[in-house]
Write an enzyme that holds these catalytic residues in place. Structure first.
Site, PDB file in Angstrom:
ATOM      1  N   SER A 141      -8.541 -18.617   3.877  1.00 19.83           N
ATOM      2  CA  SER A 141      -8.965 -19.604   4.882  1.00 19.83           C
ATOM      3  C   SER A 141      -8.792 -21.002   4.305  1.00 19.83           C
ATOM      4  O   SER A 141      -8.932 -21.203   3.089  1.00 19.83           O
ATOM      5  CB  SER A 141     -10.434 -19.399   5.246  1.00 19.83           C
ATOM      6  OG  SER A 141     -10.880 -20.488   6.063  1.00 19.83           O
ATOM      7  N   TYR A 154     -19.314 -17.792   2.598  1.00 21.10           N
ATOM      8  CA  TYR A 154     -17.993 -17.499   3.173  1.00 21.10           C
ATOM      9  C   TYR A 154     -16.879 -18.192   2.382  1.00 21.10           C
ATOM     10  O   TYR A 154     -15.885 -17.562   2.014  1.00 21.10           O
ATOM     11  CB  TYR A 154     -17.948 -17.919   4.644  1.00 21.10           C
ATOM     12  CG  TYR A 154     -16.583 -17.725   5.277  1.00 21.10           C
ATOM     13  CD1 TYR A 154     -16.046 -16.452   5.418  1.00 21.10           C
ATOM     14  CD2 TYR A 154     -15.828 -18.816   5.711  1.00 21.10           C
ATOM     15  CE1 TYR A 154     -14.778 -16.266   5.984  1.00 21.10           C
ATOM     16  CE2 TYR A 154     -14.570 -18.641   6.280  1.00 21.10           C
ATOM     17  CZ  TYR A 154     -14.049 -17.362   6.419  1.00 21.10           C
ATOM     18  OH  TYR A 154     -12.798 -17.186   6.964  1.00 21.10           O
TER      19      TYR A 154
HETATM   20  P1  NAP Z   1     -12.244 -10.992  14.260  1.00 16.85           P
HETATM   21  O1  NAP Z   1     -11.645 -11.396  15.549  1.00 16.85           O
HETATM   22  O2  NAP Z   1     -13.724 -10.967  14.137  1.00 16.85           O
HETATM   23  O3  NAP Z   1     -11.677  -9.566  13.797  1.00 16.85           O
HETATM   24  C1  NAP Z   1     -12.125  -9.026  12.585  1.00 16.85           C
HETATM   25  C2  NAP Z   1     -11.407  -7.741  12.290  1.00 16.85           C
HETATM   26  O4  NAP Z   1     -11.859  -7.275  11.003  1.00 16.85           O
HETATM   27  C3  NAP Z   1     -11.689  -6.656  13.308  1.00 16.85           C
HETATM   28  O5  NAP Z   1     -10.507  -5.944  13.558  1.00 16.85           O
HETATM   29  C4  NAP Z   1     -12.694  -5.768  12.576  1.00 16.85           C
HETATM   30  O6  NAP Z   1     -12.610  -4.394  12.931  1.00 16.85           O
HETATM   31  C5  NAP Z   1     -12.201  -5.914  11.145  1.00 16.85           C
HETATM   32  N1  NAP Z   1     -13.209  -5.499  10.164  1.00 16.85           N
HETATM   33  C6  NAP Z   1     -14.453  -6.010   9.948  1.00 16.85           C
HETATM   34  N2  NAP Z   1     -15.066  -5.329   8.971  1.00 16.85           N
HETATM   35  C7  NAP Z   1     -14.201  -4.376   8.562  1.00 16.85           C
HETATM   36  C8  NAP Z   1     -14.258  -3.347   7.589  1.00 16.85           C
HETATM   37  N3  NAP Z   1     -15.349  -3.171   6.818  1.00 16.85           N
HETATM   38  N4  NAP Z   1     -13.182  -2.528   7.434  1.00 16.85           N
HETATM   39  C9  NAP Z   1     -12.087  -2.699   8.195  1.00 16.85           C
HETATM   40  N5  NAP Z   1     -11.973  -3.655   9.134  1.00 16.85           N
HETATM   41  C10 NAP Z   1     -13.023  -4.475   9.316  1.00 16.85           C
HETATM   42  O7  NAP Z   1     -11.734 -11.942  13.055  1.00 16.85           O
HETATM   43  P2  NAP Z   1     -10.575 -13.066  13.014  1.00 16.85           P
HETATM   44  O8  NAP Z   1     -11.146 -14.336  13.513  1.00 16.85           O
HETATM   45  O9  NAP Z   1      -9.333 -12.540  13.610  1.00 16.85           O
HETATM   46  O10 NAP Z   1     -10.409 -13.233  11.422  1.00 16.85           O
HETATM   47  C11 NAP Z   1      -9.534 -12.373  10.717  1.00 16.85           C
HETATM   48  C12 NAP Z   1      -9.377 -12.889   9.286  1.00 16.85           C
HETATM   49  O11 NAP Z   1      -8.924 -14.234   9.310  1.00 16.85           O
HETATM   50  C13 NAP Z   1     -10.659 -12.876   8.455  1.00 16.85           C
HETATM   51  O12 NAP Z   1     -10.348 -12.532   7.114  1.00 16.85           O
HETATM   52  C14 NAP Z   1     -11.120 -14.315   8.540  1.00 16.85           C
HETATM   53  O13 NAP Z   1     -11.930 -14.682   7.439  1.00 16.85           O
HETATM   54  C15 NAP Z   1      -9.784 -15.037   8.530  1.00 16.85           C
HETATM   55  N6  NAP Z   1      -9.844 -16.367   9.106  1.00 16.85           N
HETATM   56  C16 NAP Z   1     -10.171 -16.540  10.415  1.00 16.85           C
HETATM   57  C17 NAP Z   1     -10.209 -17.817  10.948  1.00 16.85           C
HETATM   58  C18 NAP Z   1     -10.560 -18.071  12.385  1.00 16.85           C
HETATM   59  O14 NAP Z   1     -10.868 -19.228  12.726  1.00 16.85           O
HETATM   60  N7  NAP Z   1     -10.504 -17.059  13.248  1.00 16.85           N
HETATM   61  C19 NAP Z   1      -9.927 -18.932  10.133  1.00 16.85           C
HETATM   62  C20 NAP Z   1      -9.590 -18.709   8.791  1.00 16.85           C
HETATM   63  C21 NAP Z   1      -9.550 -17.437   8.298  1.00 16.85           C
HETATM   64  P3  NAP Z   1     -13.512  -3.701  14.103  1.00 16.85           P
HETATM   65  O15 NAP Z   1     -13.536  -4.676  15.243  1.00 16.85           O
HETATM   66  O16 NAP Z   1     -12.756  -2.442  14.380  1.00 16.85           O
HETATM   67  O17 NAP Z   1     -14.864  -3.451  13.529  1.00 16.85           O
END
Ligand code: NAP
Length: 248
Positions: A141, A154
């Site tokens: 991130s 985080y």
């Molecule tokens: P999201 O929409 O909340 O989706 C999270 C995903 O992670 C879901 O598919 C969830 O699976 C899975 N997950 C959670 N715990 C897990 C576990 N123990 N084992 C396997 N899968 C697991 O998240 P997102 O916003 O797309 O973010 C994805 C990544 O990008 C993360 O690493 C986050 O830190 C990073 N990121 C996001 C942003 C942002 O603004 N969105 C910015 C920077 C970085 P289930 O739904 O099946 O439980």
């Protein structure tokens, strides 16, 4: 496009959000994709159905990446279904912001377990199967550059990912395995909606400091991952690529 033809990828946390977009992109670029989920089987099944409808190949596999045995079964599923493994995308992650006074063991352990231990366990399981030309991409991130107040845990997890990416690039490089990170800025996903970030003051603050003047969409991130997975990035390892509209 076929730049990932004959490659097999595992994408963790691909039932929604950035991971789902990455799975769709890698499949569109020719890879066979293992679409991992933890709790959202229906979300993962939908991603697989979309990929197949577009002419690609994918399978949904449930595994909690914080469990060593499940990380191993996730990797085994790639070998059992598709016979090899070339690309590992450690995307599964959670973000729960809290001021330092509100820090709890639970908040710490949950975020470090999923965001740091999970990628390590998946890479540990995958490494014996990866050969020359393989690519590991960790989703970090841009918080490790922005350092937002109230995000110590985080941001700490993603700082660990930055460091682990560099270490493993050195450790696995001699085997021809590349290790890079993609560090998104704020992206509209199911997760950021659920966290109440979309439409919030935080989004306004974020956009005001972003040279390109908007938050990201999943499609802003997925092609960067596909590039790093491909031979086009064959001389690129240990890098952290910001996908953040210039916000740093
Ligand atoms: P999201 O929409 O909340 O989706 C999270 C995903 O992670 C879901 O598919 C969830 O699976 C899975 N997950 C959670 N715990 C897990 C576990 N123990 N084992 C396997 N899968 C697991 O998240 P997102 O916003 O797309 O973010 C994805 C990544 O990008 C993360 O690493 C986050 O830190 C990073 N990121 C996001 C942003 C942002 O603004 N969105 C910015 C920077 C970085 P289930 O739904 O099946 O439980």
């Amino acid at each position: 496009m076929n730049k990932l033809k004959d490659k097999v990828a595992v994408v963790t946390g691909a039932s929604k959000g950035i991971g789902a977009g990455i799975a769709r992109q890698l499949a569109a670029d020719g890879a066979k994709v293992v679409v991992n989920y933890a709790s959202s089987k229906s979300g993962a099944d939908k991603v697989v159905a979309d990929i197949e409808a577009a002419g690609g190949t994918a399978v949904a596999v449930g595994a909690d990446v914080t469990r060593q045995a499940e990380a191993e079964s996730l990797v085994r599923a790639a070998i059992d279904h598709f016979g090899r493994l070339d690309i590992v995308v450690n995307n599964a992650g959670i973000y729960q912001l809290a001021k330092v006074e509100d820090t709890t063991e639970e908040l710490y352990r949950r975020q470090f377990d999923i965001n740091v231990l999970g990628p390590l366990l998946v890479i540990r399981a995958a490494a014996p199967h990866l050969g020359k030309g393989s690519s590991i991409i960790n989703i970090g991130s841009n918080v490790t550059r922005v350092l937002p107040a109230g995000s110590a845990i985080y941001t700490g997890t993603k700082g660990a990912i930055d460091a682990i990416t560099g270490v493993l690039a050195r450790e696995l490089g001699p085997r021809g395995i590349r290790v890079n990170a993609v560090n998104p800025g704020m992206v509209e996903t199911e997760g950021t909606h659920a966290a109440g970030a979309i439409g919030s003051d935080f989004q306004g603050w974020y956009e005001s400091l972003t040279p390109l003047g908007r938050i990201g969409q999943v499609q802003d991130i997925a092609p960067i991952v596909s590039y790093l997975a491909s031979e086009d990035a064959g001389w690129v390892t240990g890098e952290i690529i910001l996908g953040s509209g210039g916000m740093r």
